[in-house]
Scaffold this active site. Structure first.
Site, mmCIF file in Angstrom:
data_model
loop_
_atom_site.group_PDB
_atom_site.id
_atom_site.type_symbol
_atom_site.label_atom_id
_atom_site.label_comp_id
_atom_site.label_asym_id
_atom_site.label_seq_id
_atom_site.Cartn_x
_atom_site.Cartn_y
_atom_site.Cartn_z
ATOM 1 N N ASN A 110 0.845 -1.192 0.000
ATOM 2 C CA ASN A 110 0.000 0.000 0.000
ATOM 3 C C ASN A 110 0.885 1.247 0.000
ATOM 4 O O ASN A 110 2.000 1.217 0.507
ATOM 5 C CB ASN A 110 -0.877 -0.001 1.260
ATOM 6 N N HIS A 112 0.905 5.113 1.484
ATOM 7 C CA HIS A 112 0.234 5.927 2.497
ATOM 8 C C HIS A 112 0.892 7.310 2.518
ATOM 9 O O HIS A 112 2.123 7.416 2.514
ATOM 10 C CB HIS A 112 0.350 5.257 3.872
ATOM 11 N N SER A 144 4.905 6.656 2.534
ATOM 12 C CA SER A 144 5.411 5.333 2.936
ATOM 13 C C SER A 144 4.788 4.271 2.043
ATOM 14 O O SER A 144 3.583 4.280 1.808
ATOM 15 C CB SER A 144 5.008 5.000 4.380
ATOM 16 N N ASP A 153 -2.303 -0.086 8.484
ATOM 17 C CA ASP A 153 -1.109 0.770 8.305
ATOM 18 C C ASP A 153 0.061 0.390 9.217
ATOM 19 O O ASP A 153 0.960 1.199 9.439
ATOM 20 C CB ASP A 153 -1.453 2.269 8.512
#
Ligand code: GAR
Length: 199
Positions: A110, A112, A144, A153
């Site tokens: 992912n 972020h 990130s 997260d």
């Protein structure tokens, strides 16, 4: 070159990070290709970006399913039609269940828009993140790329890029500075993972 990593990219909106991945994959020596783009929103502009690049797309509108697990079943079905090695969440604004994530161990990443572990977790997405960074009086923020684990997260960080937070910053100016970094960082992270997975 050895086999490329086959990517699925999951989006919910504009898809500028998807575009960064599409552009990177256009280079013949980039070690990945996008097999499928899935959006949970029918109006996501990222779907147009994928179509322009001749990438298969699938819209799975989460509003049509009362249970998260039903929505995810559709996503799994769509993914199962392709030889997917890595799922890239790129502005995908749905929290995935532990069941889904555990089905793809170390295979979901992912992006972020903050320096995790700061400013992550439920409710921390998009402009909410930048607002929180500004309200906290931070002097730096960033982007990130991280592995996705069931705790939102909190998965291992793959790479980060820092940007300054300026006194005159608004959510707009800060998010623009951060997303420019994401666009570089995401393809680099995919490249890094591809190199680690090679025998
Ligand atoms: C990006 O800044 C991404 O980091 C963020 O949404 C934006 C999507 O932009 N994602 C999150 O906040 C997830 N927690 P894009 O659709 O133009 O790629």
């Amino acid at each position: 070159m050895p086999d490329k990593l086959n990517l699925a990219v999951l989006i919910s909106g504009g898809g500028s990070n998807l575009q960064a991945l599409i552009d990177a994959c256009a280079a013949p020596d980039f070690p990945a290709r996008i097999q499928l783009v899935i959006s949970n929103r029918p109006d996501a502009y990222g779907i147009e970006r994928a179509k322009i690049a001749n990438i298969d797309t699938k819209i799975i509108d989460h509003n049509k399913y009362t249970k998260r697990i039903e929505f995810e079943k559709r996503v799994q079905n769509a993914l199962s039609n392709y030889p997917i090695d890595l799922i890239c969440l790129a502005g995908f604004m749905r929290i995935l269940t532990a069941d889904f994530i555990n089905h793809w161990p170390k295979k979901i990443i992912n992006t972020h828009p903050a320096l995790l572990p700061k400013f992550g977790g439920k409710g921390m997405y998009g402009e909410h993140v930048h607002r929180a960074v500004l309200e906290a009086g931070e002097t730096e923020s960033g982007a990130s790329i991280h592995y996705v684990i069931p705790e939102v997260d909190q998965g291992p960080v793959i790479s980060q890029a820092k940007v300054p937070v300026l006194a005159a910053d608004t959510i707009n100016t800060l998010s623009t500075r951060v997303i420019e970094q994401e666009h570089k960082l995401y393809p680099e992270a995919v490249k890094k993972i591809a190199s680690e997975r090679r025998p």
